[in-house]
Design a protein around this motif. Structure first.
Motif, mmCIF file in Angstrom:
data_model
loop_
_atom_site.group_PDB
_atom_site.id
_atom_site.type_symbol
_atom_site.label_atom_id
_atom_site.label_comp_id
_atom_site.label_asym_id
_atom_site.label_seq_id
_atom_site.Cartn_x
_atom_site.Cartn_y
_atom_site.Cartn_z
ATOM 1 N N LEU A 70 -49.980 -123.785 106.370
ATOM 2 C CA LEU A 70 -49.243 -123.163 106.407
ATOM 3 C C LEU A 70 -48.092 -123.854 104.631
ATOM 4 N N ILE A 71 -48.984 -124.472 104.645
ATOM 5 C CA ILE A 71 -48.403 -124.467 102.581
ATOM 6 C C ILE A 71 -48.228 -123.687 102.137
ATOM 7 N N GLY A 72 -47.296 -122.903 101.153
ATOM 8 C CA GLY A 72 -46.800 -121.632 101.031
ATOM 9 C C GLY A 72 -45.764 -121.272 100.756
ATOM 10 N N PRO A 73 -45.883 -120.255 100.612
ATOM 11 C CA PRO A 73 -44.469 -119.554 101.384
ATOM 12 C C PRO A 73 -44.758 -119.344 102.097
ATOM 13 N N ASN A 74 -43.694 -119.193 103.094
ATOM 14 C CA ASN A 74 -43.624 -118.262 105.056
ATOM 15 C C ASN A 74 -43.684 -117.194 104.774
ATOM 16 N N ASP A 75 -44.201 -115.945 105.339
ATOM 17 C CA ASP A 75 -44.054 -114.814 105.644
ATOM 18 C C ASP A 75 -43.130 -115.135 107.179
ATOM 19 N N SER A 76 -41.902 -114.787 107.613
ATOM 20 C CA SER A 76 -41.580 -115.165 108.765
ATOM 21 C C SER A 76 -41.804 -113.817 109.991
ATOM 22 N N ALA A 77 -42.393 -112.468 109.019
ATOM 23 C CA ALA A 77 -43.258 -111.634 110.244
ATOM 24 C C ALA A 77 -44.128 -112.137 110.694
ATOM 25 N N LEU A 78 -44.499 -113.378 110.328
ATOM 26 C CA LEU A 78 -45.903 -114.176 110.520
ATOM 27 C C LEU A 78 -45.786 -115.692 111.801
ATOM 28 N N GLY A 79 -44.672 -115.746 111.081
ATOM 29 C CA GLY A 79 -44.515 -116.985 112.402
ATOM 30 C C GLY A 79 -43.394 -117.758 111.136
ATOM 31 N N VAL A 80 -42.472 -118.670 112.568
ATOM 32 C CA VAL A 80 -40.854 -119.272 111.435
ATOM 33 C C VAL A 80 -42.399 -120.726 110.340
ATOM 34 N N ARG A 81 -41.181 -121.161 109.325
ATOM 35 C CA ARG A 81 -41.230 -122.238 108.746
ATOM 36 C C ARG A 81 -41.681 -123.116 108.795
ATOM 37 N N PHE A 82 -41.383 -123.840 110.257
ATOM 38 C CA PHE A 82 -41.186 -125.144 110.379
ATOM 39 C C PHE A 82 -41.618 -125.035 112.069
ATOM 40 N N PRO A 83 -43.392 -124.879 112.483
ATOM 41 C CA PRO A 83 -43.470 -124.198 113.777
ATOM 42 C C PRO A 83 -43.564 -125.837 114.723
ATOM 43 N N ASP A 84 -43.224 -125.412 115.951
ATOM 44 C CA ASP A 84 -43.393 -127.112 116.710
ATOM 45 C C ASP A 84 -44.493 -127.622 117.232
ATOM 46 N N MET A 85 -44.530 -128.012 117.101
ATOM 47 C CA MET A 85 -46.268 -128.608 117.830
ATOM 48 C C MET A 85 -46.373 -129.402 118.941
ATOM 49 N N SER A 86 -45.048 -129.794 119.403
ATOM 50 C CA SER A 86 -45.454 -130.427 120.245
ATOM 51 C C SER A 86 -45.780 -130.056 121.422
ATOM 52 N N GLU A 87 -46.595 -129.275 122.004
ATOM 53 C CA GLU A 87 -47.354 -128.804 122.943
ATOM 54 C C GLU A 87 -48.094 -127.359 122.417
ATOM 55 N N ALA A 88 -48.889 -127.890 120.974
ATOM 56 C CA ALA A 88 -50.199 -127.170 120.279
ATOM 57 C C ALA A 88 -51.181 -127.221 121.326
ATOM 58 N N TYR A 89 -51.961 -127.692 122.660
ATOM 59 C CA TYR A 89 -52.885 -127.001 124.089
ATOM 60 C C TYR A 89 -51.771 -127.102 124.897
ATOM 61 N N CYS A 90 -52.035 -125.846 125.344
ATOM 62 C CA CYS A 90 -50.821 -125.164 126.739
ATOM 63 C C CYS A 90 -50.989 -126.319 127.677
ATOM 64 N N LYS A 91 -50.242 -126.894 128.293
ATOM 65 C CA LYS A 91 -49.992 -127.558 129.268
ATOM 66 C C LYS A 91 -50.305 -126.940 130.439
ATOM 67 N N ASN A 92 -49.963 -125.397 130.552
ATOM 68 C CA ASN A 92 -49.912 -124.871 132.026
ATOM 69 C C ASN A 92 -51.977 -123.950 131.695
#
Ligand code: HPA
Length: 273
Positions: free
Chosen positions: A140-162
């Motif tokens: 994700l290094i480089g300019p962020n296209d906010s249409a694709l996702g947020v600048r600083f995405p949360d990774m606290s549940e990278a692999y879905c618990k459910n």
């Protein structure tokens, strides 16, 4: 990441396959056989897809396979792109962007990995609970296209618990033993030294491989839910008194193929419900 390129690829694929795949699969080294289980398959070689990188490693077929598994519409990557092949992280993760654009909501990523946890054995399947990005960079290094996702995405549940809980239930139902643990992504292509493997263990790693981390970061950025499965193809360097080689990795994945196929098919049916 240039949205027009993503759209170009996705538009081309929508022409070739009309139904919307809700579930994406990435099939790792030696695990591509799963693509043969896809019904009414439409196979599209990577080189035909506009903007797609082309796979170089032997043993990686290099095509997208659309179709159904137990009635669930899927799109599978039979063969992935690795950083060690010389692709940028942008190229490595491009197919994830395209999957998202096609309508994919859940992603099952698979890989072959070396066992770092000494309680593991070659042939074990490991549900990935989390990862450590040890690849020295981030897709994700480089300019962020906010249409694709947020600048600083949360990774606290990278692999879905459910998804992981569902995967554990399914394993129990079909009488399959699965491990669970942390996947460390290294660049490769050299395998680790024994000292590096000891370090990874101290850092909390249970398995080590050369993929998955960039794809999962981008999948999370794109809002996909991820389930990760490692096939422990060998014990990582230094644990056993023997050298590692790619043939061993492929041989072990061959041996667990039947279990792996059965398991992932059940997972697809459950997740795709
Ligand atoms: N190390 C890194 N990547 C791997 C291994 C390993 O031992 N086995 C399969 N992929």
């Amino acid at each position: 990441m240039d949205y027009t390129k993503i759209k170009q690829s996705a538009d081309f694929l929508k022409e070739k396959y009309a139904a919307v795949p809700k579930l994406g699969l990435i099939l790792g080294s030696g695990l591509g056989v799963l693509a043969e289980e896809i019904e009414n398959a439409v196979k599209i070689p990577y080189e035909q897809i506009p903007e797609f990188p082309v796979s170089t490693v032997e043993g990686h077929a290099g095509q997208l396979v659309f179709g159904t598994i137990g009635g669930v519409e899927v799109v599978a990557m039979q063969g992935r792109f690795h950083y060690y092949e010389g692709y940028t992280f942008e190229k490595v993760t491009f197919p994830i962007r395209v999957m998202k654009e096609l309508g994919v909501e859940n992603l099952i990523v698979t890989n072959a990995a070396g066992g770092v946890n000494e309680a593991f054995a070659p042939g074990d399947l490991m549900l990935i609970s989390d990862h450590i990005n040890n690849m020295g960079t981030n897709p994700l290094i480089g300019p962020n296209d906010s249409a694709l996702g947020v600048r600083f995405p949360d990774m606290s549940e990278a692999y879905c618990k459910n998804l992981r809980a569902a995967a554990k239930d399914i394993a129990a139902n079909i009488g399959l033993k699965v491990q669970e643990g942390v996947y460390v992504g290294n660049t490769g292509p050299s395998y680790e030294t024994p000292a590096e493997v000891r370090m990874l263990r101290v850092l909390g790693g249970d398995a080590v491989g050369m993929s998955t981390v960039p794809e999962v970061i981008v999948a999370r950025h794109a809002g996909l839910k991820v389930l990760g499965i490692s096939c422990i193809s060998n014990m990582a360097a230094g644990i056993l008194d023997q050298p590692l080689n790619h043939e061993e990795v492929i041989e072990t994945t061959e041996k667990v193929k039947a279990d792996f196929l059965k398991y992932v098919k059940e997972l697809v049916k459950e997740i795709g419900k």
